[in-house]
Write a protein that holds these residues in place. Structure first.
Motif: not given
Length: 270
Positions: A138, A140, A169, A171, A178, A181-182, A189
């Motif tokens: 994942s 971000a 992702r 954002l 950010t 969210t990460a 990120v």
């Protein structure tokens, strides 16, 4: 009150009035990046500028791409951003009459402390990005055309990766949101170091990769072209620009610290 006392009091009021008038020079609107705002830099240096000049600086904190657009519309008097290529093109296109280096810091790559993509062992940041893509871990992305987002896209390109899929992702948000969210996603990120150091909601995030020359992060101040938008406060904006490049401004930048760390390093081009 004796007559002498009345005279002195009147003179005192006149002095206060004259002083207030001398200090009330006006204000400028500065379009700048979220990193300079989120880190607390402006809270530290703008009061020194205002004290020295009487000019108030009102900051609009957005991504670099949005800052350019605000300036094109004539809604900002000055720019302080961090995308040297974009800034040079902005000057070449006639929107700004001058650009100067002001300060520098760097980007870092942050991610879950257990580092599922193994980027701690990467030889350089290009390999780090390639490992993230290969693992489909994942990630971000700010996705907001900011200076950070533009730099991130150049790194994916260097790694030969077109980021896409559920693991990536975009954002459309600033650096602080950010990072939040990460942290919630346990995602990798790329962040500017200043915002990362000032960021407290780290949860399981850790700084995993730093130090590559490709992560160098230059900030520039731009004087907007008077011919494009004559209504702007070009005289006051130039005083801000010159102050940033002056010894006083450079000392103020160098003196800003968060958690005992200097976050921006002056490198004015005069």
């Amino acid at each position: 009150m004796p007559k002498a006392g009345l005279i002195l009091a009147a003179l005192g009021l006149m002095g206060l009035s004259l002083n207030a008038t001398a200090q009330s020079v006006g204000h400028i609107t500065l379009a700048s990046t979220t990193s300079t705002e989120n880190s607390g830099l402006f809270d530290a240096i703008i009061p020194a500028f205002t004290e020295a000049t009487g000019i108030e600086v009102r900051v609009v904190s957005v991504g670099t791409g949005q800052a350019f657009e605000i300036a094109r519309r004539g809604d900002a008097d000055a720019l302080l951003v961090h995308d040297t290529r974009g800034e040079e093109q902005f000057v070449a296109d006639g929107w700004a009459s001058e650009r100067a280096d002001v300060m520098v810091n760097d980007f870092v790559v942050v991610g879950p402390d257990d580092d599922p993509a193994g980027i701690r062992e990467a030889a350089d940041v290009t390999e780090a990005f390639a490992r993230i893509a290969e693992a489909q871990a994942s990630f971000a992305s700010r996705g907001d055309d900011s200076g950070t987002h533009r730099a991130e896209l150049r790194l994916w390109e260097s790694a030969g990766v077109e980021p896409d899929g559920a693991w990536y992702r975009e954002l459309g948000s600033g650096m602080g949101p950010t990072l939040n969210t990460a942290a919630a996603m346990d995602a990798y990120v790329m962040a500017d170091r200043a915002t990362w150091v000032a960021f407290d909601n780290r949860q399981n995030l850790a700084l995993l990769f730093e130090g590559d020359e490709a992560l160098f992060n230059q900030y520039g101040s731009l004087l907007l072209d008077p011919g494009r938008h004559p209504h702007l406060k070009h005289d006051l904006a130039e005083r801000w620009h010159r102050w940033l490049l002056s010894e006083e401004g450079q000392r103020a930048i160098a003196g800003f610290e968060v958690k005992g760390q200097q976050l921006f390093f002056p490198n004015a081009s005069r």
